[in-house]
Write an enzyme that holds these catalytic residues in place. Structure first.
Site, PDB file in Angstrom:
ATOM      1  N   ASP A  10       0.794  -1.233   0.000  1.00 11.53           N
ATOM      2  CA  ASP A  10       0.000   0.000   0.000  1.00 11.53           C
ATOM      3  C   ASP A  10       0.833   1.293   0.000  1.00 11.53           C
ATOM      4  O   ASP A  10       0.561   2.203   0.807  1.00 11.53           O
ATOM      5  CB  ASP A  10      -0.964   0.005   1.195  1.00 11.53           C
ATOM      6  CG  ASP A  10      -1.900  -1.203   1.206  1.00 11.53           C
ATOM      7  OD1 ASP A  10      -1.834  -2.024   0.277  1.00 11.53           O
ATOM      8  OD2 ASP A  10      -2.698  -1.333   2.151  1.00 11.53           O
ATOM      9  N   ASP A  50      -4.464  -0.963  -1.773  1.00 13.31           N
ATOM     10  CA  ASP A  50      -5.746  -0.861  -1.099  1.00 13.31           C
ATOM     11  C   ASP A  50      -6.677  -0.242  -2.149  1.00 13.31           C
ATOM     12  O   ASP A  50      -6.384   0.843  -2.671  1.00 13.31           O
ATOM     13  CB  ASP A  50      -5.572   0.042   0.136  1.00 13.31           C
ATOM     14  CG  ASP A  50      -6.515  -0.307   1.263  1.00 13.31           C
ATOM     15  OD1 ASP A  50      -6.879  -1.499   1.413  1.00 13.31           O
ATOM     16  OD2 ASP A  50      -6.891   0.612   2.026  1.00 13.31           O
ATOM     17  N   HIS A  52     -10.506   0.346  -2.816  1.00 12.80           N
ATOM     18  CA  HIS A  52     -11.878   0.297  -2.317  1.00 12.80           C
ATOM     19  C   HIS A  52     -12.891   0.914  -3.285  1.00 12.80           C
ATOM     20  O   HIS A  52     -12.587   1.924  -3.937  1.00 12.80           O
ATOM     21  CB  HIS A  52     -11.983   1.069  -0.995  1.00 12.80           C
ATOM     22  CG  HIS A  52     -11.159   0.521   0.125  1.00 12.80           C
ATOM     23  ND1 HIS A  52     -11.233  -0.788   0.538  1.00 12.80           N
ATOM     24  CD2 HIS A  52     -10.249   1.123   0.957  1.00 12.80           C
ATOM     25  CE1 HIS A  52     -10.408  -0.964   1.565  1.00 12.80           C
ATOM     26  NE2 HIS A  52      -9.794   0.158   1.832  1.00 12.80           N
ATOM     27  N   HIS A  85     -10.802   6.448   1.885  1.00  6.65           N
ATOM     28  CA  HIS A  85      -9.421   6.436   1.373  1.00  6.65           C
ATOM     29  C   HIS A  85      -9.293   5.427   0.244  1.00  6.65           C
ATOM     30  O   HIS A  85     -10.076   4.481   0.150  1.00  6.65           O
ATOM     31  CB  HIS A  85      -8.437   6.084   2.501  1.00  6.65           C
ATOM     32  CG  HIS A  85      -8.634   4.697   3.050  1.00  6.65           C
ATOM     33  ND1 HIS A  85      -9.611   4.398   3.985  1.00  6.65           N
ATOM     34  CD2 HIS A  85      -8.011   3.518   2.776  1.00  6.65           C
ATOM     35  CE1 HIS A  85      -9.571   3.105   4.265  1.00  6.65           C
ATOM     36  NE2 HIS A  85      -8.620   2.538   3.534  1.00  6.65           N
ATOM     37  N   LYS A 110      -6.759  -5.255  -3.120  1.00 10.78           N
ATOM     38  CA  LYS A 110      -7.474  -5.801  -1.953  1.00 10.78           C
ATOM     39  C   LYS A 110      -8.477  -4.773  -1.460  1.00 10.78           C
ATOM     40  O   LYS A 110      -8.348  -3.584  -1.779  1.00 10.78           O
ATOM     41  CB  LYS A 110      -6.493  -6.158  -0.836  1.00 10.78           C
ATOM     42  CG  LYS A 110      -5.740  -4.965  -0.265  1.00 10.78           C
ATOM     43  CD  LYS A 110      -4.685  -5.419   0.725  1.00 10.78           C
ATOM     44  CE  LYS A 110      -3.926  -4.249   1.324  1.00 10.78           C
ATOM     45  NZ  LYS A 110      -4.709  -3.420   2.229  1.00 10.78           N
ATOM     46  N   CYS A 155      -1.787  -2.813   7.781  1.00 10.03           N
ATOM     47  CA  CYS A 155      -1.717  -3.713   6.632  1.00 10.03           C
ATOM     48  C   CYS A 155      -0.390  -4.471   6.529  1.00 10.03           C
ATOM     49  O   CYS A 155      -0.365  -5.621   6.081  1.00 10.03           O
ATOM     50  CB  CYS A 155      -2.027  -2.949   5.361  1.00 10.03           C
ATOM     51  SG  CYS A 155      -3.769  -2.462   5.320  1.00 10.03           S
TER      52      CYS A 155
HETATM   53  C1  VGL Z   1      -4.730   0.445   5.785  1.00  7.71           C
HETATM   54  C2  VGL Z   1      -6.374   1.134   7.222  1.00  7.71           C
HETATM   55  C3  VGL Z   1      -7.343   0.924   6.263  1.00  7.71           C
HETATM   56  C4  VGL Z   1      -3.264   0.191   5.537  1.00  7.71           C
HETATM   57  C5  VGL Z   1      -5.681   0.227   4.808  1.00  7.71           C
HETATM   58  O1  VGL Z   1      -2.842   0.115   4.365  1.00  7.71           O
HETATM   59  O2  VGL Z   1      -2.502   0.050   6.519  1.00  7.71           O
HETATM   60  N1  VGL Z   1      -5.097   0.895   6.985  1.00  7.71           N
HETATM   61  N2  VGL Z   1      -6.977   0.478   5.065  1.00  7.71           N
HETATM   62 ZN    ZN Z   2      -8.367   0.491   3.455  1.00  8.36          ZN
END
Ligand code: VGL
Ligand code: ZN
Length: 228
Positions: A10, A50, A52, A85, A110, A155
């Protein structure tokens, strides 16, 4: 001979300064990762995103009356409420602009199902659906996996613990200085959990192959022989 892989978690704009879920100094890892990618002897470099949908169930926008970082509910399970996010196709979901993206061989998305969160790059938080990354790494014959990125306490940690469990026989290494966390306390707890799972904690410089030393002291010139 075994194969060595690097997995970036990420490294996206929303987790860097100015992003929607900024990790303090998150962008500082980018030059460290670029050096690992260019000077490290990796056979394969993978990266997670990440990724979404805009109405993901972890987002504060989907929980009227809740505040960010409070615990709410998602599909009947406790869920930390995050700022919206890494929405698919937005600037915040892109890799950090300074990351050497052309070095990445494989991308794993993901968090695409709005009804379940996915901190780990290997499976969702309910731990019933794999992303496919563990099968992919196994098919590639990976025997050593170095993991780093954002955020250490979320993550990165869950990806490390899943890697240790889902890739038996693969040596797992956490690259600490190529990662940053959301909270210092949570990072310390995470490091204990990581060690307890048998995962090595290393710094990037320790993982780079040793460069041959320049020949600053060439053989002394042959002494001219005099006499006789
Ligand atoms: C993450 C919170 C929500 C991360 C991803 O990449 O650490 N943290 N989504
Ligand atoms: Zn996330």
């Amino acid at each position: 001979m075994g194969k060595k892989a690097l997995l970036l978690i990420d490294v996206q704009n929303d987790f860097c300064t100015g992003g929607n879920l900024a990790v303090p100094n998150g962008e500082e890892i980018v030059p460290v990762i670029n050096k690992l990618m260019s000077e490290g002897d990796y056979d394969l470099i993978a990266a997670s995103l990440d990724w979404h949908p805009q109405d993901h169930g972890s987002f504060v926008s989907q929980h009227p009356g809740k505040k960010v970082f409070e615990t709410g509910e998602l599909s009947g399970q406790p869920q930390i409420i995050w700022p919206d996010h890494c929405v698919q196709g937005t600037k915040g979901a892109e890799f950090h602009p300074d990351l050497d993206k052309e070095k990445i061989d494989h991308i794993q998305t993901k968090g695409t199902d709005k009804t379940v969160d996915s901190y780990s790059a290997f499976r969702d938080n309910m731990q019933d659906r794999l992303t496919g990354l563990s099968d992919y790494l196994q098919e590639q014959g990976i025997t050593e996996l170095h993991i780093c990125g954002l955020a250490t306490d979320v993550c990165v940690k869950f990806s490390l613990l899943d890697a240790a469990e889902l890739l038996p026989g693969v040596k797992i290494v956490f690259v600490e200085d190529a990662s940053r966390g959301l909270s210092e306390d949570a990072v310390n707890t995470a490091k204990q959990e990581i060690s307890a799972a048998g995962i090595d904690i290393r710094q990037a410089a320790e993982l780079l192959p040793e460069k041959p030393r320049p020949a600053i002291c060439p053989r002394p010139p042959k002494q001219k022989k005099f006499g006789r």
